[in-house]
Each structure stands twice: as structure tokens, then as C-alpha cells.
Scaffold this active site. Sequence first.
Site, PDB file in Angstrom:
ATOM      1  CG  ASN A 157      51.221  53.160  51.361  1.00  0.00           C
ATOM      2  OD1 ASN A 157      51.674  52.448  52.244  1.00  0.00           O
ATOM      3  ND2 ASN A 157      51.732  53.199  50.133  1.00  0.00           N
ATOM      4  CG  ASP A 166      49.177  52.992  42.703  1.00  0.00           C
ATOM      5  OD1 ASP A 166      50.040  52.121  42.483  1.00  0.00           O
ATOM      6  OD2 ASP A 166      48.095  52.751  43.287  1.00  0.00           O
ATOM      7  CE  LYS A 178      57.399  73.703  57.047  1.00  0.00           C
ATOM      8  NZ  LYS A 178      57.001  74.840  57.822  1.00  0.00           N
ATOM      9  CG  PHE A 196      51.163  41.101  48.034  1.00  0.00           C
ATOM     10  CD1 PHE A 196      52.229  40.282  47.714  1.00  0.00           C
ATOM     11  CD2 PHE A 196      50.506  40.904  49.235  1.00  0.00           C
ATOM     12  CE1 PHE A 196      52.641  39.275  48.581  1.00  0.00           C
ATOM     13  CE2 PHE A 196      50.897  39.909  50.109  1.00  0.00           C
ATOM     14  CZ  PHE A 196      51.961  39.090  49.786  1.00  0.00           C
ATOM     15  CE  LYS A 205      49.357  44.849  41.271  1.00  0.00           C
ATOM     16  NZ  LYS A 205      49.425  45.363  42.638  1.00  0.00           N
ATOM     17  CE  LYS A 255      50.904  46.276  36.193  1.00  0.00           C
ATOM     18  NZ  LYS A 255      50.561  46.789  37.475  1.00  0.00           N
TER      19      LYS A 255
END
Length: 429
Positions: A227, A296, A306, A341, A355, A359
Site C-alpha cells: 500500500n 489486511d 516468476k 490507527f 475497531k 481490538k
Amino acid sequence: MRVGLGVTGGIAAYKAAELLRCLQEDGLEVQVIMTRAAREFVTPLTFEALSGHKVITDLFPSSAPGAGATAAEGNAQEKIQAEPNTESAIEHIAVAQSIEALVIAPATADVLAKMAHGLADDFLTTVYLATRAPVIVAPAMNINMWRHEATQANIAILRQRGVKIIEPESGYLACGMTGAGRLAAIENIARAVRETLGMRRDLENETLLVTAGPTYEPIDLVRHLSNRSSGKMGYALAEAARRRGARVLLVSGPTHLVPPQGVEVERVKTSDEMADAVLNRLATVSIVIMAAAVADYQPASVIQGKIKKNSRPLSLELKPTRDILAEIAERRQPRQLVVGFAAESDHLLENAAEKMRAKRTDLMVANDITQEGAGFDGDTNIITLLFPDGRAKSFEKMSKFQAANHVLDELVELRKTVAQTGIFTSPQS
Ligand SMILES: Cc1cc2nc3c(=O)[nH]c(=O)nc-3n(C[C@H](O)[C@H](O)[C@H](O)COP(=O)(O)O)c2cc1C
């Protein structure tokens, strides 16, 4: 913040290198100024290499042999100032105006006398007269020099003018005598600088584990899923916490960022490696801040070699990665604080609050990544802090470093609450 570090010609001049490192660890930019005598003890190169800045050694840029200096002095001068001083001719005024504090360590009997009587025959004493910044001096000398009426009278004058004196310590002196005169402990001098600048050390008793950056989830030998996280938020947290006195362990995914000084770094690539690194260290830390953008999902299996290109569509099967925050929630100890976060693109507060509940974190830092100036990549963030008791604090766009300090402020408050009541505000306790 920029401070001037004056180094004068005493045996303890080498200890100024250690002080420089300490000040840098506190996030200060340090401009070193050496007297001519100081250069007999340590070379400017040492300070130049450590500070990353040219060391200022002379008031006049072109003091060539013949211009008042002996030939030997002139040669020494050339070596020291291989690069001519091309800065403004009134550099001492610029330096005097740009520093937030001037610390002179070690300070010789000679420099104390010059300061007390307003002599300004070199760069350091000229800056001392020209600056409005607070001044701290740490004298170091032979016991008789220190006790001499002249030195004590000079100290009294300086003290009366508001100069902060860090008294020398007693002990074995380089001259072979024992008594007062040894340079104060570097940590005491650094603390005086911090106090003078109003810098906080409110995390001194904490060990923080901060995660940062993205993870790479391998697809085949050469490709991965990742990301856009730059790691800047986590690195800012690590740096801010370090400056506030914490011991910091930074578990970093792949980034090009240079780790802050004084921070212990473990580099990882995949979410599995990040989970292992965090959970292996969990028992040794008092605060965990999960600022990394951990993937995730990861490919259900890594393809050997490859993948070859052909004209048919290609499907990748993905499986969820390990849920590090959930594993922390299972294993955390009573006094540990955990911060999560939540980077969201919709229903920011609801999703972040959910969340936090799931958590069982003590604080959730939410940011709406669709907003200009928030979230991944950039140097700024727009954060909302959510608390388990339902409170929420929103902040304007600010630098990631400032945002980091707001997060740390809340942790300090939370720690006070825990200390007073013995309980956490979060539901898991
Ligand atoms: C080997 C040696 C060690 C010295 N150590 C000290 C010292 O620890 N403290 C001090 O005040 N002066 C010491 N001096 C004397 C200073 O170097 C001398 O006073 C010099 O003029 C100081 O210049 P400055 O204040 O411009 O740096 C030492 C001199 C020598 C030769």
C-alpha cells in the site's frame, strides 16, 4: 530548534562530542563554535562529522599569515578552514539571532573571564554578547583555577546576569589533583538545555514499541502486494517519543526514511514478520502504537519463480493476514497501553470506534484518507482521537510530528489516570 554549542580549550573538550550527540537525540540542531584553544584538543572535523554542519572556528574569514597571525597559526588556520568561510561577514550576528540557546561546555576559566567582562575577541565570545538567547555554561578546570577568587567573581557576575552555571563535579582531575573542577555529567548539562528550552521529558519511564510503514505480501519471486504508506506517521511518533525521553523500539516495514537518532529499529517486510517482531517484544514494552499500515490480505500461497505473462486473466486467491492488534489484546499485561490507527475512506468515526471496541485499544487515531492533507504519503495529517469512554478530539491539519505529540500527550494523561486509579479507561480492564 537550533542551539549553539561553544567548545573551549580544556582537557574536557572531547566530552563535548558526547554532549552534541545527546542534544541531537533530543531533536536539536546544533551549531558548534570552537575557540582556537579548543582546536588544540579536538579537531573541528569530529564535530563537523557529528553535527552535519560546518564548525565555526573564526571571526574573520581570511586571517591569512601576516594578517596578525603567525605563520604557524596561519597554516593551522588553513587546515581547519579548508573551505573558506563564505557566509555573511556578520555571521556571528546571524548565528546569535538564530539560536534558541547557547551552551558552552566545557567552559575554561579564560572564557568565563571574557564573558564576565564583555570581551569579544573571538567568534564564541562575540556570539555570547550578541545573542538574546539563554546561556548555559559548564565550567571545567583545575581545582585551584576553579576556586580562584577571580574565577568565582566571574561566575558570580555571570550568574547575576542570568547565565545558568552547571557547576563542575568533584573527583579525580586530569591534572592529578582531586576536587571540584571536573565537567558536570553530560546528562546534567543536556537536562539543563532541555529545561531552558522548555522541552518535555514526560515519557522518560516508558518503553514504546511503534510500528511504521507498509508491509510487502509476496505474490511470486519478484512481485508483492503493498500500500502507499510512507511510514512517516510512525517515524514521527518514534522521534517525538524519543525526544520526550522514552526508549523506543521501531518495527518498520519497507520505507526509505532514515530512522530517528537514538531509536532501536527492527526492519521487517511481511505482515507475518511484523506480527512476530511485535509479539516477541510485547512483554518488554509499556506502550504499543500500531501506526503501520499492515496488509489486511496476503496471497493464499506464494507462487514459486516468476508468474509468466499470457493473454488469459489471472486470479489471485487472498487470505486474511494475522490480526496483530487482536493478538496484542489477548496477550497484553495490565499496565500496558495500546494505541491503534484507523485509516478510513468512509464512516470514519463509526468504523474507528468499532475497531477500538473490537481490538480493545486505549486510544484510536482515526484519519479520513480521502481528505486533502491526511493519511498516507504526505507530511501532514488530520486526526481524530477516540477514547473508550466515547470522547472524541478532532484536530486541524498539522504536521505528522505535531500529530504525534498530540497522541503522546494523551498517553501521558492516560498514564496519570492509571497511576491514580489503578485502572484503565478502556473496556478490557
Ligand atoms: C593541556 C592543557 C589543558 C588545559 N586544560 C584547561 C582546563 O581544563 N580548563 C581551563 O579553564 N583551561 C585549561 N587550559 C588552559 C586554556 O587552554 C587556556 O586558558 C586557553 O587560553 C583557553 O582559551 P579559550 O578560553 O579561548 O578556549 C589548558 C591548557 C593546556 C595546555
